[in-house]
Design a protein around this motif. Sequence first.
Motif, short mmCIF file in Angstrom:
data_model
loop_
_atom_site.label_atom_id
_atom_site.label_comp_id
_atom_site.label_asym_id
_atom_site.label_seq_id
_atom_site.Cartn_x
_atom_site.Cartn_y
_atom_site.Cartn_z
N TYR A 197 0.65 -1.24 -0.06
CA TYR A 197 0.07 -0.16 0.15
C TYR A 197 0.91 1.24 0.07
CZ TYR A 197 0.88 -0.09 5.22
OH TYR A 197 1.65 -0.05 6.23
N SER A 233 0.94 5.56 0.50
CA SER A 233 0.13 6.91 0.98
C SER A 233 1.21 8.09 1.23
CB SER A 233 -0.76 6.60 2.56
OG SER A 233 0.50 6.27 3.51
N ASP A 261 -3.84 5.91 -1.76
CA ASP A 261 -4.51 4.65 -2.43
C ASP A 261 -6.03 4.73 -2.05
OD1 ASP A 261 -1.93 3.66 -3.25
OD2 ASP A 261 -1.96 2.08 -1.54
N TYR A 265 -6.90 1.51 -7.10
CA TYR A 265 -5.10 0.85 -6.90
C TYR A 265 -4.53 0.73 -7.87
CZ TYR A 265 -1.32 -1.46 -4.76
OH TYR A 265 -0.34 -2.02 -4.27
#
Length: 318
Positions: free
Chosen positions: A196, A198, A276, A282
Amino acid sequence: MIDQTVTMKNKYLKYTLLILGLCFISGILFFLPSNSKPPIATNDVQNATSTQATTQMDNFILSEDVLDWSSQMRMVTSTESMLSDNSPAYIVQEVDLRSKFFTLGASYPQIQRLPSESKQKKVNEDIKNFIDQELEAAKPDLIEIKHAQSVCSGDYPPASCLGTYDIHGQVSVLNSRYLSVAFGVYGMGIMSVHPYHSARSLHYNLQNGERMLLRDFFKPNSGYLSIISAKVISDLKNQMGANTNDEQIQSGGGLDEKNFSNFILKENGVEFFFSDYQVASYAQGNPVVTVPYSELGGFLDPEFESQIPTFASSTFCC
């Protein structure tokens, strides 16, 4: 004949006495007090078995080699941060924390050569505290660790069992008045399918050492969010084209300051970046939108606006 009859009677008498004796003993035992426990119900057996298994798992998981964190810290001098002998500069502090199933990494600036040592210390401590909080929050909980250790065994777990979290900062603007830092975040949970991404950002008024929010760069009650939101939504739709998700963009780019909390100051405008799933799928990555200062005229704080021309000589990255 008589002897056989007597023998049969004696045999029957013995059997009768034996049966009466057994009955007598059973009666006595029945009336005696019993110290034995009552039968355990099926559910109780299941609960007891489950509790025992949980206890064993907890004892197995909570081992020192799994929960122990080793740390390394190093300081890296950034030569390009030295613009002149009199201007503020910065160094980069790096931190690595490692455990059996997880690694944490961070890099962040520490300011040097501010005229006020107290303001410099205040800013540097706030940045460090921010990083400490991010790393602490990113540490895996015991559920993740239990899952990893139950699946992965051995002294050297396979890569698929390892989790990671990295947050690395870059100075965007640094002059005598402002500091703007962008942080990119990359993470991979234990046993996760994909990573992930960010973003974070920090901004400071170096005159007083206070952290700044987006609203602090604009005039109060100026309606600046309307201009920013409209520009961001329009730009995102152009970027996404046919893959635009209107509902997602309206939600992640709507009139809420939280949607625009991650930004950096640049030479020509304010650059906003998104985590995300905030405004796109995504697979579409993490879009970036720059709102030029020229489109924010009349909304900007006059003091901040007066400093924009200096950004051309005090912008480092991004």
